[in-house]
Design a protein around this motif. Structure first.
Motif, short mmCIF file in Angstrom:
data_model
loop_
_atom_site.label_atom_id
_atom_site.label_comp_id
_atom_site.label_asym_id
_atom_site.label_seq_id
_atom_site.Cartn_x
_atom_site.Cartn_y
_atom_site.Cartn_z
N GLU A 77 -7.73 5.37 -3.17
CA GLU A 77 -8.48 4.25 -3.70
C GLU A 77 -7.61 3.01 -3.86
O GLU A 77 -8.02 1.89 -3.56
CB GLU A 77 -9.08 4.63 -5.07
CG GLU A 77 -9.70 3.49 -5.86
CD GLU A 77 -11.02 3.00 -5.29
OE1 GLU A 77 -11.41 1.87 -5.62
OE2 GLU A 77 -11.66 3.76 -4.54
N HIS A 122 -10.39 -9.65 -11.21
CA HIS A 122 -11.84 -9.50 -11.13
C HIS A 122 -12.51 -10.83 -11.47
O HIS A 122 -11.93 -11.68 -12.19
CB HIS A 122 -12.32 -8.40 -12.08
CG HIS A 122 -11.98 -8.66 -13.52
ND1 HIS A 122 -12.81 -9.32 -14.40
CD2 HIS A 122 -10.87 -8.33 -14.24
CE1 HIS A 122 -12.25 -9.39 -15.59
NE2 HIS A 122 -11.07 -8.80 -15.53
N PRO A 157 0.80 -1.22 0.00
CA PRO A 157 0.00 0.00 0.00
C PRO A 157 0.83 1.28 0.00
O PRO A 157 0.39 2.31 -0.51
CB PRO A 157 -0.84 -0.13 1.28
CG PRO A 157 -1.00 -1.61 1.45
CD PRO A 157 0.31 -2.19 1.01
N THR A 206 -6.13 -8.81 0.86
CA THR A 206 -7.56 -9.00 0.65
C THR A 206 -8.11 -8.11 -0.45
O THR A 206 -9.29 -8.21 -0.78
CB THR A 206 -8.32 -8.70 1.96
OG1 THR A 206 -8.03 -7.36 2.38
CG2 THR A 206 -7.93 -9.68 3.05
N GLY A 207 -7.29 -7.26 -1.03
CA GLY A 207 -7.74 -6.39 -2.11
C GLY A 207 -7.66 -7.08 -3.46
O GLY A 207 -7.25 -8.24 -3.58
N ASP A 208 -8.03 -6.34 -4.50
CA ASP A 208 -8.07 -6.92 -5.84
C ASP A 208 -6.92 -6.44 -6.73
O ASP A 208 -6.90 -6.75 -7.92
CB ASP A 208 -9.40 -6.59 -6.51
CG ASP A 208 -9.57 -5.10 -6.76
OD1 ASP A 208 -8.88 -4.29 -6.11
OD2 ASP A 208 -10.40 -4.73 -7.61
N ALA A 209 -5.99 -5.66 -6.20
CA ALA A 209 -4.88 -5.12 -6.98
C ALA A 209 -3.58 -5.86 -6.64
O ALA A 209 -3.29 -6.10 -5.48
CB ALA A 209 -4.73 -3.63 -6.73
N ARG A 210 -2.82 -6.18 -7.67
CA ARG A 210 -1.50 -6.79 -7.50
C ARG A 210 -0.52 -6.00 -8.37
O ARG A 210 -0.82 -5.70 -9.52
CB ARG A 210 -1.50 -8.25 -7.92
CG ARG A 210 -2.49 -9.12 -7.15
CD ARG A 210 -2.09 -9.27 -5.69
NE ARG A 210 -3.02 -10.11 -4.95
CZ ARG A 210 -4.05 -9.65 -4.24
NH1 ARG A 210 -4.27 -8.34 -4.20
NH2 ARG A 210 -4.85 -10.46 -3.60
N PRO A 269 -5.69 0.55 -0.23
CA PRO A 269 -6.28 -0.63 0.41
C PRO A 269 -6.46 -1.81 -0.55
O PRO A 269 -6.55 -2.96 -0.12
CB PRO A 269 -7.63 -0.11 0.93
CG PRO A 269 -7.94 1.07 0.08
CD PRO A 269 -6.62 1.69 -0.25
N ARG A 270 -6.47 -1.54 -1.84
CA ARG A 270 -6.64 -2.62 -2.82
C ARG A 270 -5.34 -3.39 -3.05
O ARG A 270 -5.36 -4.47 -3.64
CB ARG A 270 -7.19 -2.06 -4.13
CG ARG A 270 -8.57 -1.45 -3.97
CD ARG A 270 -9.05 -0.71 -5.19
NE ARG A 270 -9.33 -1.61 -6.31
CZ ARG A 270 -9.87 -1.19 -7.47
NH1 ARG A 270 -10.17 0.10 -7.64
NH2 ARG A 270 -10.09 -2.06 -8.45
N LEU A 309 -5.34 -5.75 -12.04
CA LEU A 309 -6.56 -5.78 -11.23
C LEU A 309 -7.28 -7.10 -11.47
O LEU A 309 -7.62 -7.44 -12.61
CB LEU A 309 -7.48 -4.61 -11.59
CG LEU A 309 -6.90 -3.20 -11.40
CD1 LEU A 309 -7.91 -2.14 -11.83
CD2 LEU A 309 -6.48 -2.98 -9.96
N THR A 345 -3.60 -4.58 -0.61
CA THR A 345 -3.45 -5.50 0.51
C THR A 345 -3.81 -6.91 0.06
O THR A 345 -4.41 -7.10 -1.01
CB THR A 345 -4.36 -5.08 1.67
OG1 THR A 345 -5.73 -5.13 1.22
CG2 THR A 345 -4.05 -3.66 2.13
#
Length: 347
Positions: A57, A89, A27, A65-69, A60-61, A87, A63
């Motif tokens: 935005e 999905h 993050p 548990t988020g959807d971003a790598r 936190p994504r 991202l 982390t």
């Protein structure tokens, strides 16, 4: 991605061994990735306000548990040299992607100072390996420029480098506006939208028998009898205003510590276009000699009068007397009062 930010297809000879390793983003890298996207991917850079919003935005994504790598390469000075963001999905599952997950390559960017060193290949390869090995994502999508397409074909992507795209922006409705994210305004613009109010501070004096002292106004027939006090000047705090007004209107100088008796609030009305908020402090009990020694500012007041509370009722508008009564009770009981109905000309 655009033509100016396309990753190169191959590193310069001998550079691979010296290439810094790509690391997984955290993050804390959200702002760096956002700025790389703004400066080296988008056709028009983002404003600082949008940089902040996108950073908030993305963080936190990134982390677990988020959807971003994302994977990044750090420059020697601690800034970001290159990054790749994907991202993840959900999609309907199929035999080729049984988990029903896909990933879209959202940002691939390399700072101009570090291009043609294989940095884009390094971050994209690290991201693809992570998505396949750790996330078990087998369906990968991207929108590549023509210049970048050779690298992605080498990595296994197929098909046209272009995607069809449409942005369909609906006009906001009252309901959608209420549910959407707030629009952040610069402070000077936001200040124009908030409540406007004037502030004042007063002193409550009595004689030694606890009878309220008030001054007769020469300029306000609607508020003929007034507590000692007035509107705050720029840069003043309420107690400072009360002390200054006491000195200007009576010649008396009160000393602290301040003791708040009441907070007063009034809605705007026919007599004044703004809300009003004020504080009434205890000025103390005055001796007969002190009262006789009061020096009035004749441009504001022409009489000092001390009366029992009940006798003030016939000389004042109802809301002014109600305020005076609340202040008197606060002095008598030791419990600060809140008088919230001292409105302007709404009787």
């Amino acid at each position: 991605m655009n033509a100016n930010t396309a990753p190169t297809a191959a590193a310069e000879p001998g550079d691979t061994a010296r290439r810094p390793p790509a690391r997984a983003a955290t993050p804390a890298d959200a702002e760096g990735i956002t700025r790389m996207r703004s400066e080296h991917v988008l056709s028009k850079p983002l404003s600082e306000e949008w940089i902040r919003r996108c950073t908030d935005e993305l963080a936190p994504r990134l982390t677990p548990t988020g959807d971003a790598r994302a994977f990044v390469i750090d420059a020697p000075d601690g800034t970001m040299a290159a990054c790749a963001l994907g991202l993840v999905h959900p999609v309907l599952p199929a035999p080729a992607y049984p988990r029903g997950l896909a990933a879209r390559m959202h940002v691939v960017a390399t700072h101009p100072n570090f291009r043609r060193r294989g940095y884009a290949r390094a971050v994209v390869s690290a991201l693809l390996d992570h998505l396949a090995d750790t996330e078990q994502v087998t369906l990968l999508e991207l929108h590549a420029s023509v210049e970048a397409a050779p690298l992605y074909r080498e990595l296994g992507f197929t098909g046209s480098p272009a995607l069809m795209r449409m942005m369909r922006l609906a006009e906001p409705t009252a309901a959608s506006t209420a549910e959407s994210s707030p629009t952040w305004l610069p402070p000077e613009q936001y200040a124009e939208t908030v409540l406007k109010a004037t502030a004042f501070a007063c002193l409550y004096f009595t004689d030694e028998e606890d009878r309220p002292l008030q001054l007769h106004s020469v300029y306000s027939p609607s508020h003929p009898w007034q507590l000692v006090g007035g509107t705050m000047d720029k840069g003043e705090r309420p107690w400072e205003t009360a002390v200054r007004e006491g000195r200007e209107e009576t010649g008396l100088t009160v000393s602290g510590p301040p003791r708040l008796l009441a907070t007063v609030y009034g809605l705007p009305g026919a007599e004044w276009p703004y809300s009003t908020i004020g504080m009434v402090f205890d000025g103390g009990r005055l001796t007969a000699a002190q009262i006789r020694g009061i020096t009035l500012n004749l441009q504001e007041h022409d009489e000092v009068r001390v009366l029992p509370l009940a006798e003030w009722r016939a000389l004042m508008p109802a809301r002014d007397f109600a305020r005076l009564s609340a202040v008197e009770e606060a002095r008598r009981t030791g419990e600060a009062a809140y008088f919230g109905t001292w409105d302007w000309g709404n009787d």
